[in-house]
Design a protein around this motif. Structure first.
Motif, PDB file in Angstrom:
ATOM      1  N   UNK A  19       4.283  -4.679  -2.685  1.00 21.14           N
ATOM      2  CA  UNK A  19       2.981  -5.115  -2.151  1.00 21.14           C
ATOM      3  C   UNK A  19       1.841  -4.424  -2.898  1.00 21.14           C
ATOM      4  N   UNK A  20       2.079  -3.150  -3.250  1.00 25.91           N
ATOM      5  CA  UNK A  20       1.053  -2.420  -4.004  1.00 25.91           C
ATOM      6  C   UNK A  20       0.790  -3.115  -5.331  1.00 25.91           C
ATOM      7  N   UNK A  36      -1.158   0.771  -0.014  1.00 25.47           N
ATOM      8  CA  UNK A  36       0.276   0.488  -0.082  1.00 25.47           C
ATOM      9  C   UNK A  36       1.036   1.591  -0.811  1.00 25.47           C
ATOM     10  N   UNK A  37       0.401   2.160  -1.831  1.00 27.74           N
ATOM     11  CA  UNK A  37       1.067   3.288  -2.509  1.00 27.74           C
ATOM     12  C   UNK A  37       1.252   4.440  -1.540  1.00 27.74           C
ATOM     13  N   UNK A  45       1.581   4.257   1.704  1.00 26.00           N
ATOM     14  CA  UNK A  45       2.685   3.929   2.620  1.00 26.00           C
ATOM     15  C   UNK A  45       4.026   4.166   1.914  1.00 26.00           C
ATOM     16  N   UNK A  46       4.106   3.709   0.658  1.00 26.74           N
ATOM     17  CA  UNK A  46       5.351   3.890  -0.105  1.00 26.74           C
ATOM     18  C   UNK A  46       5.715   5.364  -0.201  1.00 26.74           C
ATOM     19  N   UNK A  47       4.714   6.174  -0.542  1.00 28.00           N
ATOM     20  CA  UNK A  47       4.971   7.612  -0.709  1.00 28.00           C
ATOM     21  C   UNK A  47       5.405   8.223   0.613  1.00 28.00           C
ATOM     22  N   UNK A  48       4.749   7.794   1.683  1.00 28.37           N
ATOM     23  CA  UNK A  48       5.084   8.333   2.995  1.00 28.37           C
ATOM     24  C   UNK A  48       6.536   8.013   3.358  1.00 28.37           C
ATOM     25  N   UNK A  49       6.918   6.760   3.119  1.00 30.14           N
ATOM     26  CA  UNK A  49       8.308   6.366   3.399  1.00 30.14           C
ATOM     27  C   UNK A  49       9.264   7.177   2.535  1.00 30.14           C
ATOM     28  N   UNK A  50       8.867   7.363   1.260  1.00 35.16           N
ATOM     29  CA  UNK A  50       9.700   8.170   0.362  1.00 35.16           C
ATOM     30  C   UNK A  50       9.879   9.569   0.911  1.00 35.16           C
ATOM     31  N   UNK A  74       7.593  11.145  -5.925  1.00 36.57           N
ATOM     32  CA  UNK A  74       6.498  11.351  -4.962  1.00 36.57           C
ATOM     33  C   UNK A  74       5.340  12.097  -5.613  1.00 36.57           C
ATOM     34  N   UNK A  75       5.671  13.168  -6.342  1.00 37.52           N
ATOM     35  CA  UNK A  75       4.616  13.946  -7.014  1.00 37.52           C
ATOM     36  C   UNK A  75       3.891  13.053  -8.016  1.00 37.52           C
ATOM     37  N   UNK A  76       4.675  12.319  -8.743  1.00 32.09           N
ATOM     38  CA  UNK A  76       4.132  11.449  -9.785  1.00 32.09           C
ATOM     39  C   UNK A  76       3.225  10.381  -9.159  1.00 32.09           C
ATOM     40  N   UNK A  77       3.705   9.810  -8.046  1.00 26.88           N
ATOM     41  CA  UNK A  77       2.924   8.751  -7.400  1.00 26.88           C
ATOM     42  C   UNK A  77       1.601   9.299  -6.901  1.00 26.88           C
ATOM     43  N   UNK A  78       1.639  10.517  -6.345  1.00 32.56           N
ATOM     44  CA  UNK A  78       0.399  11.132  -5.871  1.00 32.56           C
ATOM     45  C   UNK A  78      -0.574  11.299  -7.037  1.00 32.56           C
ATOM     46  N   UNK A  79      -0.052  11.763  -8.168  1.00 33.21           N
ATOM     47  CA  UNK A  79      -0.925  11.949  -9.339  1.00 33.21           C
ATOM     48  C   UNK A  79      -1.554  10.626  -9.742  1.00 33.21           C
ATOM     49  N   UNK A  80      -0.789   9.557  -9.690  1.00 32.32           N
ATOM     50  CA  UNK A  80      -1.331   8.252 -10.097  1.00 32.32           C
ATOM     51  C   UNK A  80      -2.379   7.778  -9.096  1.00 32.32           C
ATOM     52  N   UNK A  81      -2.146   8.070  -7.810  1.00 27.65           N
ATOM     53  CA  UNK A  81      -3.136   7.668  -6.805  1.00 27.65           C
ATOM     54  C   UNK A  81      -4.473   8.376  -7.055  1.00 27.65           C
TER      55      UNK A  81
END
Lengths: 209, 656, 323
Positions: A90-91, A106-107, A109-114, A159-166
Motif C-alpha cells: 500500500x505504501x 503506511x511505512x 504501519x509496516x515498521x510497527x508490524x515488523x 526496521x532501522x533502514x525503513x526508519x532512515x528512509x522515512x
C-alpha cells in the motif's frame, strides 16, 4: 573538496538536464544491483535451510520441534508479517500516486508490524531458552535458532533502514532517489516475507506435524 | 595487577619463537619508517585525498595490486619456511605447531588474500577501460570492497604476532577447528579475516556483473566484448553463487565456537561432514573463480602478440560459461575417499573430467590463434607460452585425480599438492603476472624492464619445475601432505631436497621482479602513445596512465577488437581520428566512509576474535553509523567541466 | 634477436626435463614408489587405472606440446619470416569440431573405465577364503585396531592373514583422518560418528607401510603404522600368543589412549565389548540412518548394502545391525 565547488558552479543548463537523465540511469542500476543482492541472500538462506534439514532430527535426546513450537505463536507471527508485506505494498501504491503523507503512514504501519513480529519472536526464543532449549542444547536447536534468528535479524535491520528512509522522505519528499529507496526496501520486505513462508512450512509446520 | 597484565600480555602476544620476535621488530620498524616518511614529506593529506578515499577504479586497482604483492611475499615466505623444514629428514627448524600454522596461513593467504585481490586488481584496472566506461557501476561500493578486503587481510595477518595463527589447514575442517580441538583464537582470526574480506568479494562480484551488463560503450554487443571482460562476467556469476555459501559455512563454524552450538561438533548431533560438503561447494567454484580471469588474460595477450584475431571467439565464450556452470557440480571430488557411494563418486568423477573438455578446447584455440600469426616474445607473451605446457600437464594430472578409484591413492598425497600448485601457479599466477606485465604501462605509463623480466621469468619457471615435479614422485612414494617432518626410512630425502631448491629459485624469481619494478620506475621505457603493444581493445585507445575520467568522449563500437579496427580504418585513410564535441563528465565524489566502515568491521572482528563483546558491539555500531551516514548523503557526485577535460587531454598531447 | 628467447626456451625446457629424469633415476635408488608397487588386487586395479589415465592424457599432451613448439618456432615475428600470415583468419568449423571431439572421446573412454572400477571396488576382492574384519579407530595421534572375531586389539600395528580379503571398518574418536596402506590399496577417511568400509587384501606375506593421510593436528606426522601380512597359520599363532601374553585393554585404558599424544606399537589380549560400536554411536552414529534416507521405513540395512561404494562404503551403523 575545493575543486568540486568550482565544477558545480560552472555547471550549465545542459549539464543539469543530463544530470537528471544520468540520475535516472543510476537509480535503475542500483535497483538491478539490489535484485542481484537478493539472489545472494536467497543462497544464504538456502544454505541455512539445507543445514536445518540435515540436522532437523539431531536432537541429542533434547526437545524436538513438536514439543517446542506453539501453534498460536507462530501463526500470529505469520499473520503479522504477511500483513506488513501488504501494507508495504500500500505504501508503494501511495508513492506512485505522489501522496507523501500516505506513504509515510503506511511505512510506519509496516515498521510497527515488523517490530511486533520481532517482539513475538524474541519472546518465543526467550521462552524456549528458559525451558533449557538453548542453541547449545543440540544440533537441531543450533540450526533452528540460527535459521530463524537470521531471518529475525534481517527484519530488525530492515526496521532501522525503513526508519532512515522515512526520515529522508520527510526531509526531501518523493524524488527519483527516495522513490528508488522506497522501492528497494519494499522489495527487501517482500523477500523476507517469502523467506518466512518457507520457514513457516519447513520449520514450523513440518516441525509440529 | 602487574602479574595479571603480564599474564595477559603473554597470551595476547605470541611469544617464545625467535622467528616471530624478528617479525615483531620488522613490523614495528616498517610502521615507524612509513609514518616517518609520510610525516617528513607531508604526504598524509595527499594519501588520504588521492588514495584512501578514492573511488576511482584505477586507483583502487593499484591498491589491490600493491596489497596482493605484499601478500604474495608473505605467502611466499611461508612456503620457503616450509620447504626449509622439509629439505631434509628430521630437521628441527620448525616445531609441529609452528609448521601447522605456517601451512594453514600459506594456503589461506595465497588463495584468499593473494590470488583474489590480484584478480580484483586486474578487474578494476582493465574492465571499465575495455568496456569504454567511465567507472564501475557502483564506485562507492567498489572502494568499500577494497577496504573490506584490506582490513580482513590485516586481521588475518595480525594473528601470527597477536593471539596465534590458525593451524587447522586452509579450509579448517571441523572437528579439528572446533573449540574441542582448537581452543585458541587462531581459528577466530581465520573466520573473521575471511568473513570480512568475503563480504567485499561478494560485493565486487555484483559490481562487475552489473558493470559488464549495463555499462558497455554504445554499440558493444556482448558477443563483441573483449574476452577478458567475458571472463570477468563468468567469474562474477560464480562469485555471486559461491560466496554466500562460504559466508554461511564460516558463520556456522563461528556460532559453534562462540555460542557453543553443534553444527559441526562431534557431540550433541553435530555433523562435521556437512562442513566438508559446504566448504567445497564454495571451494571448488573458488578455484575456477581465480583461474577463469587468467584464461581471459591469455586470450587478450595471445591475440595481441600474435597480431591476429582470437581463434574461435564463440567457442572461447561458450567454454568459459560451461566451465563456470560445471564448477558447481564437481565439489565431491575433493573427498571421493569419504565414500559417498559408487554412484555419487562416478557422477562427480565424470563431471570433473568433463571440465577438461572445454579447457582443452581453449588450449587449442590459443594455439591456433598463434598459427599463421606473427608471434612477438614480449614478457606478457613469454608467461603465456610458459602457461600452456604447465597447465596442460597440470590439467592432465587433474584428469588423473578425477578417476575416483585412483584418487584413493593420490588423495592427500604430494601428488595432489603438485597438481594443484601446477594449475594454480602455472594457470593463475602465470596468468596474473602476464596480465600485470601487459597492463602495467596502462596503469603507470611505463613498461617493465625486459632484461630483468627475462631473469625473473626463467628463475620462476625453472624453479617451478624443480620444485613441483619431484612432488608428483613423492606422492607415489606415499608422502602425505601436511607432515612437518619425516624420517630417512622412506627414501623421501633426495626429492624433498630438490624440491626445496626449486622453491628457493622461485623466491629468487620474485626478488628479480621486485628489482625489475624498482629499476623500471626510474629507467623503464615510457609509454607516450597509450598503445605500447599495438593492441586491439579499447583500453589502448586512451593515454597511459588513463586520465581520471578514462574516455574524453564515449567511444562507439561496432565490432570485436574495436581499437584494432579503428587503427586499420585510420591507416587505410577511411577515417580520421574523430573529435566529437566534449561534454561535462559526470563523476562520483571521493568518500572517506568506505575506509572508516571497513576499519569498524576490523574492530568488530577483533572483538569477536577475543570474545570481547563490548568491542564487537562498538565495532558493529560504527558500521551501522557509517551505513546510515551514507544513506543520508545525497551530494555524492560532480561534473568535470569541458575546459578541464581539454586541458587534461592536451597534457597527453591529444588536442581535441 | 627474436629467435634467441625461443631457442633459450627450448634449451631450458630440455635442461629441466633432463634434470627431472636424473632426479627420478637418482631417487629410484633410495625411495620406493609404493603406490606403483601393488601387493594386492585392490591396489593393482588402481595402478592399472593410474597407468591408463596417464597414457590417455599423454596421447593429448604430447601432440599439444609438439604443436606449441612448432607454432612458436614457425610463426615467430622476425624480419623475413616466409611463413603465411593471416591476421583475420579466426574461424574453422572443422578444426573446432575436431578439438571438441577428441577430448570428448578420451573422457568417454576414461569415464567408462572409471565407472566400471568404481563400482567393482565397492565389492570385496574375489576370493574363496572367508574375509576377516578389522575395525580401525583413529585417535589423537595413534591408530587403534580391534579384531571383532579374534577379540584382540593393537595400536599402531596391524597384522592380517595374506591372501585373505580384509574388511576394514573405519571410524574416528578424534578429528577425521584417513587410513592409507598404498601397496594394498587406496585410502579412506576415518570420521567421527561414521563407520566406513574399505576392502583390502595382501597377496603375499610382507610388511607394508601405512599412514594417516588427513591432517588431524599436532602430531599427525607421527601417525604411521605397519601392516604385516602373514600366512594364515602364522596369523592364527600370533593371535593366540597375543591373547596369552598381552595385557587387556580396559575401559579406563581406552580413556587413557584417547588422550592426545603419540604411542608405541602395543598389543592387547582383549578390549571392552562393543567398543567400536560405542565409539561410532557416541559421536553421532545414531543419526546416520535418519539423514541418509529420511522417511523410508526399515531402510536401515538397505541403503548401505547396495550403496557400498567407492573402494568402500558407509556400512550399516554397527549399532543397527540388530534391526
Amino acid at each position: 573538496m575545493a575543486h568540486t565547488a568550482v565544477h558545480q558552479a560552472s555547471r550549465g543548463q545542459t549539464a543539469a538536464h543530463a544530470h537528471a537523465a544520468e540520475h535516472h540511469d543510476q537509480e535503475g542500476l542500483k535497483i538491478l544491483g539490489f535484485w542481484i543482492f537478493l539472489v545472494t541472500d536467497c543462497l544464504l538462506f538456502g544454505t541455512l535451510f539445507a543445514a536445518y534439514v540435515v540436522l532437523r532430527t539431531h536432537t541429542d535426546g533434547g526437545p524436538n520441534g513438536k514439543e517446542l513450537f506453539e501453534v498460536p505463536g507462530f501463526v500470529a507471527e505469520t499473520f503479522i508479517l504477511l500483513t506488513s508485506s501488504f501494507t508495504s505494498g500500500l505504501a508503494a501504491l501511495a508513492m506512485n500516486q505522489g501522496k507523501r503523507n500516505q506513504l509515510l503512514g503506511w511505512l510506519a504501519v509496516t515498521a510497527l508490524l515488523g517490530a511486533c513480529f520481532v517482539g513475538f519472536e524474541v519472546s518465543e526464543f526467550a521462552k524456549m531458552a528458559g525451558e533449557g532449549a538453548t542453541i547449545s542444547r543440540s544440533a537441531f536447536l543450533s540450526a533452528f535458532f540460527t535459521l530463524v534468528g537470521t531471518h529475525g535479524l534481517h527484519v530488525s535491520l530492515g526496521l532501522v533502514w525503513m526508519t532512515a528512509i522515512m526520515l529522508q522522505l520527510r526531509r526531501r519528499g518523493i524524488t527519483a532517489v527516495t522513490r528508488r529507496k522506497v522501492f528497494v526496501i519494499s522489495l527487501y520486505w517482500h523477500f523476507l516475507d517469502a523467506v518466512w513462508i518457507f520457514l513457516f512450512t519447513v520449520v514450523y509446520l513440518m516441525g509440529v506435524m | 595487577m602487574l602479574t595479571k597484565l603480564k599474564d595477559f600480555a603473554s597470551t595476547f602476544f605470541v611469544t617464545g619463537d625467535p622467528l616471530i620476535y624478528g617479525a615483531d621488530v620488522a613490523i614495528v620498524l616498517t610502521t615507524i619508517a612509513i609514518v616517518f616518511v609520510l610525516t617528513y614529506f607531508k604526504k598524509w593529506t595527499w594519501l588520504w585525498k588521492e588514495w584512501l578515499t578514492s573511488v576511482d577504479h584505477k586507483k583502487i586497482g593499484i591498491m589491490y595490486l600493491i596489497a596482493s604483492l605484499l601478500m604474495l611475499f608473505r605467502g611466499g615466505v611461508d612456503a620457503l619456511l616450509m620447504r626449509t623444514q622439509l629439505a631434509l629428514p628430521n630437521i628441527q627448524f620448525l616445531q609441529a605447531d609452528h609448521y601447522n600454522e605456517i601451512f594453514t596461513t600459506h594456503g589461506t593467504i595465497m588463495i584468499l588474500f593473494m590470488a583474489m585481490p590480484m584478480m580484483f586488481a586486474l578487474f578494476n584496472i582493465v574492465v571499465p577501460l575495455q568496456l569504454g566506461a567511465r567507472d564501475v557501476a557502483y564506485p562507492f561500493l567498489n572502494a568499500l570492497s577494497f577496504w573490506l578486503f584490506f582490513f580482513g587481510a590485516m586481521l588475518f595477518n595480525l594473528s601470527f604476532v597477536i593471539g596465534g595463527s590458525p593451524d587447522a589447514g586452509w579450509l579448517s575442517y571441523p572437528p579439528l577447528s572446533e573449540m574441542s580441538h582448537s581452543p585458541g583464537v587462531g581459528e577466530n582470526f581465520y573466520i573473521w579475516g575471511i568473513q570480512i574480506s568475503g563480504i567485499g568479494s561478494l560485493a565486487t562480484g555484483i559490481n562487475f556483473l552489473v558493470t559488464i551488463l549495463k555499462m558497455r560503450a554504445p554499440g558493444m554487443k556482448l558477443m563483441n566484448m573483449p574476452l577478458f571482460s567475458w571472463s570477468v562476467l563468468s567469474t562474477s556469476v560464480m562469485i555471486i553463487f559461491a560466496f554466500p555459501i562460504l559466508t554461511i559455512t564460516l558463520a556456522l563454524l563461528f556460532v559453534d565456537r562462540f555460542l557453543g552450538a553443534h553444527f559441526f561438533t562431534m557431540t550433541a548431533g553435530g555433523n562435521p561432514m556437512m562442513y566438508v560438503n559446504l566448504i567445497w561447494m564454495w571451494g571448488h567454484p573458488e578455484v575456477y573463480i581465480v583461474v577463469i580471469p587468467a584464461f581471459g588474460i591469455y586470450s587478450e595477450i595471445v591475440s595481441t602478440f600474435s597480431k591476429k584475431k582470437i581463434f574461435g571467439y564463440k567457442s572461447m565464450v561458450f567454454s568459459m560459461m560451461i566451465i563456470s556452470v560445471l564448477s558447481f557440480f564437481t565439489w565431491v571430488h575433493h573427498f571421493f575417499t569419504m565414500g559417498a557411494g559408487a554412484d555419487v563418486n562416478t557422477f562427480f568423477a565424470i563431471s570433473t573430467m568433463a571440465i577438461g573438455i572445454p579447457t582443452g578446447v581453449k588450449i587449442f584455440n590459443w594455439l591456433f590463434t598463434m598459427f599463421r600469426g606473427r608471434i612477438q616474445l614480449k614478457q606478457p607473451m613469454l608467461w603465456t607460452l610458459a602457461f600452456i605446457p604447465c597447465f596442460v600437464v597440470g590439467g592432465a594430472t587433474g584428469v588423473m585425480l578425477a578417476v575416483a578409484p585412483a584418487d584413493y591413492q593420490y588423495h592427500n598425497s604430494y601428488f595432489l599438492i603438485a597438481h594443484f600448485h601446477q594449475v594454480l601457479i602455472g594457470g593463475v599466477v602465470f596468468g596474473y603476472l602476464a596480465g600485470i606485465y601487459y597492463w602495467w604501462p596502462k596503469m603507470f605509463g611505463f613498461k617493465l624492464d625486459e632484461k630483468l623480466g627475462k631473469w625473473a621469468f626463467w628463475t620462476w619457471n625453472i624453479g617451478f619445475y624443480v620444485c613441483f615435479m619431484p612432488q608428483y614422485a613423492l606422492g607415489f612414494m606415499g608422502m602425505t601432505r601436511r607432515v612437518y617432518t619425516y624420517g630417512w626410512d622412506m627414501g623421501w630425502a633426495p626429492l624433498n631436497l630438490v624440491s626445496s631448491i626449486g622453491a628457493f629459485l622461485m623466491g629468487i624469481g620474485f626478488i628479480f621482479q621486485v628489482w625489475q619494478i624498482s629499476y623500471s620506475i626510474k629507467y623503464g621505457e615510457r609509454d607516450t602513445t597509450g598503445d605500447p603493444w599495438n593492441a586491439r581493445t579499447l583500453e589502448w585507445s586512451i593515454p597511459s596512465p588513463a586520465p581520471m575520467y578514462n574516455f574524453a568522449t564515449v567511444p562507439h563500437v561496432s565490432e570485436q577488437d574495436a581499437w584494432w579496427a579503428e587503427k586499420q580504418a585510420r591507416e587505410a585513410g577511411k577515417r580520421a581520428a574523430a573529435a566529437p564535441a566534449l561534454e561535462p563528465i559526470h563523476m562520483p565524489k571521493n568518500s572517506g566512509i568506505p575506509i572508516i566502515m571497513a576499519a569498524f568491521w576490523f574492530v568488530a572482528g577483533f572483538g569477536f576474535v577475543f570474545s570481547w563483546i563490548w568491542m564487537a558491539v562498538a565495532g558493529l555500531l560504527g558500521v551501522a553509523a557509517c551505513l546510515l551516514a551514507r544513506s543520508f548523503q545525497y551530494d555524492t557526485d560532480y561534473y568535470i567541466p569541458v575546459d578541464e577535460i581539454k586541458r587534461t587531454e592536451a597534457s597527453f598531447g591529444r588536442g581535441i | 634477436m627474436n629467435l634467441k628467447p625461443a631457442r633459450k626456451f627450448l634449451k631450458a625446457a630440455c635442461a629441466a626435463f633432463a634434470l627431472c629424469l636424473a632426479v627420478f633415476a637418482l631417487s629410484g635408488c633410495s625411495g620406493k614408489f609404493v603406490v606403483l608397487d601393488p601387493q594386492g588386487p585392490v591396489a593393482a586395479t588402481q595402478q592399472r587405472l593410474i597407468v591408463l589415465s596417464a597414457v590417455l592424457c599423454a596421447i593429448v599432451i604430447i601432440p599439444v606440446l609438439a604443436i606449441l613448439v612448432f607454432i612458436v618456432w614457425r610463426y615467430r615475428d622476425k624480419p623475413g619470416n616466409k611463413a603465411p600470415y593471416t591476421p583475420d583468419w579466426h574461424d574453422s568449423k572443422l578444426l573446432e569440431t575436431i578439438w571438441w571431439g577428441i577430448p570428448i572421446i578420451i573422457i568417454g573412454i576414461l569415464g567408462t573405465y572409471t565407472a566400471r572400477d568404481t563400482f567393482a571396488l565397492a565389492k570385496p576382492p574375489v576370493s574363496d577364503t572367508t574375509p576377516i574384519t578389522v575395525q580401525v579407530t583413529s585417535l589423537d595421534w595413534k591408530w587403534l585396531f580391534t579384531y571383532p572375531d579374534q577379540h584382540i586389539a593393537t595400536v599402531n600395528y596391524v597384522q592380517i592373514p595374506a591372501g585373505v580379503p580384509v574388511r576394514f571398518q573405519l571410524t574416528s574418536d578424534a578429528p577425521m583422518n584417513s587410513f592409507w596402506v598404498p601397496q594394498l590399496g587406496g585410502q579412506e577417511y576415518t570420521m567421527p560418528g561414521m563407520a566406513m568400509q574399505l576392502w583390502l587384501q595382501a597377496d603375499k606375506p610382507g610388511v607394508y607401510y601405512g599412514t594417516g593421510a588427513n591432517f588431524s593436528g599436532k602430531d599427525f606426522a607421527h601417525m604411521r603404522f605397519d601392516v604385516e601380512a602373514k600366512p594364515q597359520a602364522e596369523f592364527n599363532q600370533w593371535v593366540s600368543s597375543v591373547k596369552q601374553t598381552a595385557p587387556a585393554l580396559t575401559k579406563s585404558g581406552y580413556e587413557q589412549l584417547v588422550q592426545p599424544g603419540t604411542s608405541e606399537k602395543t598389543l592387547y589380549s582383549s578390549y571392552p565389548d562393543g567398543l567400536f560400536d560405542d565409539i561410532v554411536n557416541k559421536n553421532g552414529g545414531m543419526y546416520m540412518h535418519h539423514s541418509s534416507a529420511p522417511g523410508e521405513p526399515g531402510e536401515s540395512s538397505g541403503t548401505s548394502a547396495t550403496g557400498a561404494t567407492g573402494t568402500s562404503g558407509m556400512t550399516d551403523m554397527p549399532g543397527m545391525n540388530h534391526h
